[in-house]
Design a protein around this motif. Structure first.
Motif, PDB file in Angstrom:
ATOM      1  N   LEU A 295      55.178 106.147  71.845  1.00  0.00           N
ATOM      2  CA  LEU A 295      55.523 107.375  71.337  1.00  0.00           C
ATOM      3  C   LEU A 295      54.614 108.706  71.690  1.00  0.00           C
ATOM      4  N   SER A 296      55.069 109.338  71.855  1.00  0.00           N
ATOM      5  CA  SER A 296      54.662 110.567  72.501  1.00  0.00           C
ATOM      6  C   SER A 296      55.320 112.192  71.833  1.00  0.00           C
ATOM      7  N   LEU A 297      54.293 112.175  70.845  1.00  0.00           N
ATOM      8  CA  LEU A 297      54.637 113.487  70.472  1.00  0.00           C
ATOM      9  C   LEU A 297      54.505 114.717  70.298  1.00  0.00           C
ATOM     10  N   ASP A 298      53.096 114.830  70.975  1.00  0.00           N
ATOM     11  CA  ASP A 298      52.525 115.603  71.504  1.00  0.00           C
ATOM     12  C   ASP A 298      52.337 117.514  71.760  1.00  0.00           C
ATOM     13  N   HIS A 299      51.565 118.214  71.524  1.00  0.00           N
ATOM     14  CA  HIS A 299      52.317 119.444  71.997  1.00  0.00           C
ATOM     15  C   HIS A 299      53.310 119.948  71.951  1.00  0.00           C
ATOM     16  N   ASN A 300      53.530 119.626  70.509  1.00  0.00           N
ATOM     17  CA  ASN A 300      54.943 120.635  69.433  1.00  0.00           C
ATOM     18  C   ASN A 300      54.635 121.153  68.916  1.00  0.00           C
ATOM     19  N   GLN A 301      54.903 121.758  67.494  1.00  0.00           N
ATOM     20  CA  GLN A 301      54.996 122.479  66.202  1.00  0.00           C
ATOM     21  C   GLN A 301      54.935 121.997  65.373  1.00  0.00           C
ATOM     22  N   LEU A 302      54.406 120.502  65.050  1.00  0.00           N
ATOM     23  CA  LEU A 302      54.862 119.944  64.324  1.00  0.00           C
ATOM     24  C   LEU A 302      53.687 120.086  63.271  1.00  0.00           C
ATOM     25  N   THR A 303      54.492 120.026  61.413  1.00  0.00           N
ATOM     26  CA  THR A 303      53.783 120.345  60.571  1.00  0.00           C
ATOM     27  C   THR A 303      53.860 118.894  59.898  1.00  0.00           C
ATOM     28  N   SER A 323      47.207 117.848  69.475  1.00  0.00           N
ATOM     29  CA  SER A 323      48.354 119.942  69.787  1.00  0.00           C
ATOM     30  C   SER A 323      49.448 120.156  68.555  1.00  0.00           C
ATOM     31  N   ASN A 324      49.231 119.709  67.407  1.00  0.00           N
ATOM     32  CA  ASN A 324      50.369 119.629  66.844  1.00  0.00           C
ATOM     33  C   ASN A 324      49.712 120.024  65.463  1.00  0.00           C
ATOM     34  N   ARG A 325      49.966 120.746  64.381  1.00  0.00           N
ATOM     35  CA  ARG A 325      49.539 121.641  63.537  1.00  0.00           C
ATOM     36  C   ARG A 325      49.727 120.181  61.566  1.00  0.00           C
ATOM     37  N   LEU A 326      49.328 119.072  62.712  1.00  0.00           N
ATOM     38  CA  LEU A 326      49.631 118.699  61.846  1.00  0.00           C
ATOM     39  C   LEU A 326      48.217 118.369  60.141  1.00  0.00           C
ATOM     40  N   THR A 327      48.578 117.825  59.220  1.00  0.00           N
ATOM     41  CA  THR A 327      47.234 118.294  58.580  1.00  0.00           C
ATOM     42  C   THR A 327      46.969 117.010  57.526  1.00  0.00           C
ATOM     43  N   GLY A 328      46.760 116.442  56.306  1.00  0.00           N
ATOM     44  CA  GLY A 328      46.458 115.662  55.179  1.00  0.00           C
ATOM     45  C   GLY A 328      45.519 114.291  56.498  1.00  0.00           C
ATOM     46  N   THR A 329      45.250 112.997  56.019  1.00  0.00           N
ATOM     47  CA  THR A 329      44.019 111.863  56.088  1.00  0.00           C
ATOM     48  C   THR A 329      44.728 111.063  57.088  1.00  0.00           C
ATOM     49  N   ASP A 344      45.483 109.009  70.310  1.00  0.00           N
ATOM     50  CA  ASP A 344      45.355 110.821  70.755  1.00  0.00           C
ATOM     51  C   ASP A 344      46.445 111.384  69.426  1.00  0.00           C
ATOM     52  N   MET A 345      44.378 111.257  68.008  1.00  0.00           N
ATOM     53  CA  MET A 345      45.083 112.673  66.946  1.00  0.00           C
ATOM     54  C   MET A 345      43.781 113.881  66.752  1.00  0.00           C
ATOM     55  N   SER A 346      44.383 114.532  68.036  1.00  0.00           N
ATOM     56  CA  SER A 346      43.400 115.526  68.342  1.00  0.00           C
ATOM     57  C   SER A 346      44.172 116.741  68.020  1.00  0.00           C
ATOM     58  N   ARG A 347      43.298 117.899  67.882  1.00  0.00           N
ATOM     59  CA  ARG A 347      43.877 119.197  67.630  1.00  0.00           C
ATOM     60  C   ARG A 347      44.975 119.137  67.066  1.00  0.00           C
ATOM     61  N   ASN A 348      44.478 119.017  65.682  1.00  0.00           N
ATOM     62  CA  ASN A 348      45.136 119.053  64.388  1.00  0.00           C
ATOM     63  C   ASN A 348      44.430 119.495  63.144  1.00  0.00           C
ATOM     64  N   TYR A 349      44.791 118.822  62.444  1.00  0.00           N
ATOM     65  CA  TYR A 349      43.984 119.690  61.186  1.00  0.00           C
ATOM     66  C   TYR A 349      43.827 118.586  59.917  1.00  0.00           C
ATOM     67  N   LEU A 369      40.178 111.751  68.504  1.00  0.00           N
ATOM     68  CA  LEU A 369      39.998 112.739  66.816  1.00  0.00           C
ATOM     69  C   LEU A 369      39.430 114.171  66.830  1.00  0.00           C
ATOM     70  N   HIS A 370      39.140 114.610  68.100  1.00  0.00           N
ATOM     71  CA  HIS A 370      37.814 115.900  68.081  1.00  0.00           C
ATOM     72  C   HIS A 370      38.934 117.233  67.701  1.00  0.00           C
ATOM     73  N   LYS A 371      38.136 118.294  67.525  1.00  0.00           N
ATOM     74  CA  LYS A 371      39.457 119.337  66.844  1.00  0.00           C
ATOM     75  C   LYS A 371      39.913 119.192  65.322  1.00  0.00           C
ATOM     76  N   ASN A 372      38.884 118.763  64.627  1.00  0.00           N
ATOM     77  CA  ASN A 372      40.018 118.171  63.298  1.00  0.00           C
ATOM     78  C   ASN A 372      38.625 118.953  62.555  1.00  0.00           C
ATOM     79  N   ARG A 373      39.190 118.847  61.515  1.00  0.00           N
ATOM     80  CA  ARG A 373      38.242 118.383  59.826  1.00  0.00           C
ATOM     81  C   ARG A 373      38.053 117.005  59.446  1.00  0.00           C
ATOM     82  N   ILE A 374      37.590 116.193  60.406  1.00  0.00           N
ATOM     83  CA  ILE A 374      37.244 114.977  59.730  1.00  0.00           C
ATOM     84  C   ILE A 374      35.526 115.216  60.204  1.00  0.00           C
ATOM     85  N   VAL A 375      35.270 114.491  58.755  1.00  0.00           N
ATOM     86  CA  VAL A 375      33.663 114.535  58.791  1.00  0.00           C
ATOM     87  C   VAL A 375      33.567 113.366  58.344  1.00  0.00           C
TER      88      VAL A 375
END
Length: 433
Positions: A295-303, A323-329, A344-349, A369-375
């Motif tokens: 399942l490859s949905l990367d580099h789109n505008q998904l939220t 490389s989308n705009r996905l949010t949540g945990t 690969d879930m990088s570059r999201n929110y 997981l990089h470029k997210n808000r995971i701590v």
């Protein structure tokens, strides 16, 4: 009154000269008109050949564009009428009329056409009817299954509407008697078309809706063409009689949302919609694709968040939503994806912490997981993956500095060097966002 014979002769001679002059003038006009007509026809044919090369099957003048709102009426089409160069034989004329009616009754054409129409559907119809050119006989065409005629029509329509003449490779298209011999087309028994593979081939434009009339199609790969626009035809992905196994339309300009109809088929095992302009959320119905392996949905505008139903895809091996705009945990249900090899879930929110269950995936090789808000800290469970006897855990990218960071404090992280830091950059400064 006296009329002399000489006067009569003079009048007769004058009348004869006048008639002769008129005849010569008329003849001159006829010759002039014929010369102009032949010159125009020759110039028109040269123009067509200059635009289309040696192939007269595609209508010529590039000024001709079908209006999105008026595709069936062609009175204002400025294209040259190339239909005259098909030169249909009498038996082909009969088949043209028969196939014309057949396609209309099957809802494959929008109207019953005349030979002079330069509508793209009619161009495809003329090509199919011009069967003697490709070595078919009248008997073969007359008794050919409807399926065979429909398949040929749909493929010719793809060629005509999607820049076929300029493809990098188009060997056999519109020329070979068997469509199974056309480049990128594969068939099963009885010449049933089961695969269309035209990746990185200069295909451009929108997919014709008639593609949904190929019931034996299993694979559609039109990836890396970069100029395919519009949306996936509902007639194709929403047709329950078409059991698609692989759909790869990546690296194009497709828009719209992920169609619900696409998620109704339980036969798809590879779905790649990456690198397009698809927006909206990931539908919860995606859990119905129980056979899905990629399942490859990367580099789109998904939220929006990852739906918990995605955890039902127990056969999933490759999961790419970067490389989308996905949010949540990251939902706990992802722990059921025990066959994952790449994630690969990088570059999201995404927010929250790195889930410990990821450390129990026995086949996992790469995790981004990089470029997210995971701590937080890397869970100790990741040592289980790193020391697995099945697969070495090769790459794990997290954010280790910045406002959102993950610390690599697990006992095996530094020892095995499996955790790599990637500096987190605020979304406002990331050009990809």
């Amino acid at each position: 009154a006296v009329v002399y014979a000489s006067d009569v002769n003079i009048d007769t001679s004058r009348k004869y000269r006048l008639k002769s002059s008129a005849a010569f003038v008329f003849l001159g006009l006829v010759i002039c008109a014929l010369s102009i007509g032949l010159s125009v026809a020759a110039n028109r044919k040269q123009n067509i050949q200059a635009i289309n090369g040696a192939d007269p099957l595609i209508f010529g003048d590039p000024r001709c564009r079908l209006s999105d709102t008026n595709k069936d009426v062609m009175e204002h089409c400025y294209c040259y009428n190339t239909t005259e160069y098909f030169i249909l034989q009498p038996e082909e004329e009969l088949q043209y009329e028969r196939i014309n009616m057949l396609l209309f009754e099957q809802n494959l054409s929008s109207q019953i056409y005349s030979r002079t129409s330069c509508h793209r559907e009619n161009q495809a119809l003329l090509s199919v009817s011009n069967y003697l050119r490709v070595g078919l006989t009248a008997v073969e065409v007359k008794f050919a299954p409807t399926r065979t005629i429909v398949q040929r029509f749909v493929l010719v329509l793809i060629y005509i509407t999607m820049n076929g003449q300029q493809w990098k490779e188009n060997k056999g298209w519109l020329q070979h008697r068997l469509t199974c011999e056309w480049y990128g087309v594969s068939c099963s028994y009885l010449e049933r078309i089961c695969e269309i593979r035209l990746p990185n081939n200069g295909v451009k434009g929108t997919l014709p809706t008639q593609l949904g009339r190929m019931p034996f199609l299993r694979v559609l790969d039109i990836s890396y063409n970069h100029e395919i626009t519009g949306t996936l035809p509902i007639e194709l992905i929403g047709n329950p009689s078409i059991l698609l196994h692989e759909v790869d339309v990546s690296s194009n300009q497709l828009s719209g949302t992920i169609p619900d109809e696409l998620l109704e088929s339980g036969f798809v095992d590879r779905l790649n919609l990456s690198n397009n302009s698809i927006r909206g959320t990931i539908p919860s119905q995606i859990g119905r694709l129980y056979r899905l392996k990629r399942l490859s949905l990367d580099h789109n505008q998904l939220t929006g968040p990852i739906p918990s139903e995605l955890g039902l895809l127990s056969n999933l091996e490759i999961f790419e939503i970067d490389s989308n705009r996905l949010t949540g945990t990251l939902p706990l249900e992802l722990s059921h994806l025990s066959n994952l090899e790449q994630m690969d879930m990088s570059r999201n929110y995404f927010s929250g912490t790195v889930p410990s269950f990821i450390g129990y995936f026995p086949h996992l090789e790469t995790l981004f997981l990089h470029k997210n808000r995971i701590v937080g800290a890397v869970p100790e469970s990741f040592c289980n993956v790193s020391s697995s006897s099945l697969v070495p855990f090769s790459v794990f990218l997290v954010s280790c500095t910045g406002n959102y960071s993950v610390t690599s404090t697990c006992s095996c992280c530094n020892k095995l060097g499996s955790v790599q830091c990637y500096e987190w950059i605020p979304p406002s400064l990331q050009k990809e966002f």
